[in-house]
Design a protein around this motif. Structure first.
Motif, mmCIF file in Angstrom:
data_model
loop_
_atom_site.group_PDB
_atom_site.id
_atom_site.type_symbol
_atom_site.label_atom_id
_atom_site.label_comp_id
_atom_site.label_asym_id
_atom_site.label_seq_id
_atom_site.Cartn_x
_atom_site.Cartn_y
_atom_site.Cartn_z
ATOM 1 N N ASP A 1 0.981 -1.091 0.031
ATOM 2 C CA ASP A 1 -0.298 0.051 -0.166
ATOM 3 C C ASP A 1 0.913 1.196 -0.009
ATOM 4 O O ASP A 1 0.677 2.230 -0.769
ATOM 5 C CB ASP A 1 -1.093 -0.013 1.262
ATOM 6 C CG ASP A 1 -1.823 1.269 1.211
ATOM 7 O OD1 ASP A 1 -2.465 1.684 0.305
ATOM 8 O OD2 ASP A 1 -1.927 2.020 2.345
ATOM 9 N N ARG A 2 1.961 1.383 1.011
ATOM 10 C CA ARG A 2 2.602 2.726 0.937
ATOM 11 C C ARG A 2 3.729 2.734 0.012
ATOM 12 O O ARG A 2 3.706 3.841 -0.529
ATOM 13 C CB ARG A 2 3.231 2.687 2.493
ATOM 14 C CG ARG A 2 4.080 3.882 2.710
ATOM 15 C CD ARG A 2 3.146 4.986 2.739
ATOM 16 N NE ARG A 2 2.178 5.246 3.507
ATOM 17 C CZ ARG A 2 1.381 6.241 3.659
ATOM 18 N NH1 ARG A 2 1.539 7.379 3.134
ATOM 19 N NH2 ARG A 2 0.328 6.233 4.724
ATOM 20 N N MET A 3 4.567 1.686 -0.140
ATOM 21 C CA MET A 3 5.723 1.988 -1.199
ATOM 22 C C MET A 3 5.364 2.371 -2.577
ATOM 23 O O MET A 3 6.022 3.028 -3.044
ATOM 24 C CB MET A 3 6.698 0.625 -1.028
ATOM 25 C CG MET A 3 7.341 0.202 0.493
ATOM 26 S SD MET A 3 7.895 1.534 1.262
ATOM 27 C CE MET A 3 9.319 2.133 0.042
ATOM 28 N N PRO A 4 4.371 1.540 -3.011
ATOM 29 C CA PRO A 4 3.795 2.001 -4.505
ATOM 30 C C PRO A 4 3.530 3.422 -4.813
ATOM 31 O O PRO A 4 3.856 4.083 -5.698
ATOM 32 C CB PRO A 4 2.604 1.060 -4.737
ATOM 33 C CG PRO A 4 2.758 0.131 -3.869
ATOM 34 C CD PRO A 4 3.594 0.394 -2.574
ATOM 35 N N LYS A 5 3.400 4.117 -3.423
ATOM 36 C CA LYS A 5 2.892 5.652 -3.419
ATOM 37 C C LYS A 5 4.178 6.309 -3.524
ATOM 38 O O LYS A 5 4.234 7.627 -3.751
ATOM 39 C CB LYS A 5 2.102 5.957 -2.342
ATOM 40 C CG LYS A 5 0.770 5.119 -2.668
ATOM 41 C CD LYS A 5 -0.245 5.521 -0.998
ATOM 42 C CE LYS A 5 -1.591 4.817 -1.299
ATOM 43 N NZ LYS A 5 -2.360 5.170 -0.242
ATOM 44 N N VAL A 6 5.583 5.696 -3.059
ATOM 45 C CA VAL A 6 6.567 6.829 -2.628
ATOM 46 C C VAL A 6 7.896 6.285 -3.304
ATOM 47 O O VAL A 6 8.736 6.999 -3.221
ATOM 48 C CB VAL A 6 6.581 6.746 -1.056
ATOM 49 C CG1 VAL A 6 5.440 7.364 -0.286
ATOM 50 C CG2 VAL A 6 6.984 5.355 -0.304
#
Length: 571
Positions: free
Chosen positions: A64-69
């Protein structure tokens, strides 16, 4: 938010610096730089405690988080999970993974579970980046193999001819002979011009040396002989000609020896000139029209391969004409301006030994099939091409079978074995297995197949006793066959077989490797580690290092590190 990030980053910095130092010795293949963002966002979004890691938090962090950052999806797809694995191992081994965390083995299991989804997310990001650049991408030419990738993958198995047969054909290639003759005419240290390589008088001499006709022209002769310059470029590709100092060019020393005696040298030379197929593309007075037909010769080759090796000339021309018009708005005009665009392409391919024309049918030669398969492979497109069964060496068979599904591999072995007496087959397979002591997979495959041949393989097994890498297999099978006087397998033989199995499972991935270790059990594994380091196996140090990094049992990991130290001291 910016302040929170700065605070979290400051807290993390000493820990990450220590991890980088640890990773140099304990996880050299991981990229510590990829851990920073993951550890930072874990601290910001999931846990104030740097040492508390939960499976659910790890999953949410990665999916969830890493694909955004993430800044580099390609690097993350390749290295993020191994780097996080190394970081978690570091936390565990240095006592920083808190009691409130899930166990290292559970966290590693979660990494295994999310791997496919994580990589898919990174690929989606790459695809999205690619979509943004679509308008800037150039449309492929007539020689682009990518549109045919699916059709090429669906082709039936292509059987390639023996090297001896291909080399015989390559020795007869007219264009290589012309390139040799041109290079010999050039000689050593011939000065070339800046505007045209040769003067008109020199061009006339070169045409005679190569056997090309002199065209009627009112202008510069050098500008009216594109075929001569194509042969010149081929001579450079073949390394018959090489540039010298001060605008000179000269012949290579061994050029006069063509056609070479050694088959491998012949095929190496022919492959050097393979990309000369592009010289068959039409050259028109208008550069834009020329570009509209770029790749035509490769387009001929791929369509012949997809057509089972042969095509009707008229149908092939019509298909390529329509393709040119579809790819480029000038394609139809270029096709008409060229008169007979296929003529030059087919003339070059015929001259390079790749096609032959019978009536109205053009067909790939065995040399042409070999060449187009190489060109397809150069384009990173898969095609099922294999050596002809009757010419396949034992080593080629073993290497090929390692990449095939089990059913296909069994069929290859069965067809190959039908052409040999069992004793001879056993001898060839074991000789192939002995070629590279570091190749455990080839060795295990060979031993497995030879083991099915029963008493016929006894002489080959007895000979294999002389090879340290094969002795464990030979002693085991000879003992099973109850051969009188055969040595009994030793404990060292058993340990060698275990190391071979570990090598293969490690090559299949971390999950497979950990599974193979768990099958043994920690107590037996600890006992093995006490002695297995003594075996002079090509991969023993690598395997001990891997066990020390990935095994969830701290005692086993510690025993592996001790064994690794002993192995390195012993080498």
């Amino acid at each position: 938010m910016t302040d929170r990030i700065e605070v979290a980053a400051t807290e993390l910095r000493p820990l990450l610096e220590e991890f980088i130092i640890w990773a140099r010795d304990n996880a050299p293949e991981s990229d510590p730089e990829l851990v920073g963002p993951a550890a930072l966002w874990h601290r910001l979004a999931f846990s104030q405690d740097l040492g508390t890691w939960k499976r659910a938090d790890l999953r949410n962090l990665l999916l969830d988080r890493m694909p955004k950052v993430v800044e580099d999806p390609d690097a993350a797809a390749d290295g993020m999970l191994p780097a996080v694995d190394a970081y978690l191992t570091f936390l565990s081994q240095t006592g920083r993974l808190t009691e409130g965390s899930d166990s290292l083995s559970d966290l590693q299991a979660e990494l295994d579970d999310v791997e496919d989804d994580f990589v898919e997310l990174m690929e989606d990001l790459l695809d999205a980046e690619g979509d943004d650049d679509d308008e800037e991408e150039e449309i492929g030419d007539l020689g682009d193999f990518e549109p045919f990738a699916d059709a090429l993958a669906d082709l039936d198995t292509i059987r390639l001819r023996p090297d001896s047969e291909l080399a015989t054909a390559a020795r007869e290639v007219p264009l290589i002979a012309q390139a040799r003759d041109l290079a010999l005419w050039v000689g050593s240290g011939r000065r070339v011009g800046e505007d045209t390589l040769l003067s008109d008088d020199e061009v006339a001499e070169a045409l005679t040396a190569v056997g090309l006709p002199r065209p009627e022209t009112e202008g510069s002769l050098a500008e009216a002989v594109p075929q001569l310059w194509n042969v010149w470029n081929l001579a450079v590709d073949l390394e018959f000609l090489e540039p010298g100092d001060a605008n000179t060019v000269g012949v290579q020393d061994d050029t006069s020896e063509w056609p070479f005696d050694d088959d491998e040298d012949v095929l190496d030379a022919w492959m050097l000139g393979l990309h000369s197929v592009d010289y068959g593309d039409p050259e028109l007075a208008d550069e834009d029209l020329t570009m509209a037909l770029a790749g035509l010769t490769r387009g001929v080759l791929v369509r012949l391969l997809l057509g089972g090796g042969s095509r009707d000339l008229a149908e092939l021309g019509q298909e390529l004409s329509e393709a040119a018009a579809e790819l480029d708005e000038l394609g139809a005009d270029a096709w008409e301006a060229a008169g007979d665009p296929l003529a030059g392409a087919l003339a070059w391919l015929t001259g390079y030994g790749m096609v032959e024309i019978t009536g109205q049918t053009v067909s790939l030669t065995p040399l042409g099939t070999e060449g187009v398969v190489h060109l397809v492979d150069d384009s990173d497109i898969e095609v099922d091409a294999r050596p002809a069964i009757e010419s396949m060496s034992a080593h080629e068979l073993l290497a090929l079978s390692a990449e095939l599904p089990e059913e296909d591999a069994d069929a290859e072995f069965a067809d190959w074995m039908r052409l040999r007496e069992p004793g001879k087959a056993a001898e060839e397979l074991l000789e192939a297995a002995a070629q590279d002591e570091s190749d455990a997979l080839i060795r295990v495959q060979a031993a497995s197949v030879v083991g099915t041949l029963g008493e016929a393989a006894i002489p080959a097994w007895q000979e294999a006793l002389k090879q340290s890498s094969l002795r464990p297999y030979a002693a085991t099978h000879l003992s099973q066959l109850q051969v009188e006087g055969a040595p009994e397998p030793t404990q060292d033989d058993t340990h060698w077989l275990i190391l071979d199995m570990w090598t293969i499972s490690a090559g299949l991935g971390r999950s497979e490797f950990i599974g193979s270790l768990r099958d043994i059990g920690p107590e037996l594994l600890n006992n093995l580690l006490e002695v297995i380091w003594k075996i002079p196996h090509a991969h023993v140090e690598e395997l001990l290092d891997l066990i020390s990094q990935v095994h969830p049992d701290k005692q086993v990991a510690k025993a592996a590190r001790r064994a690794l130290f002993k192995a390195r001291s012993n080498s």
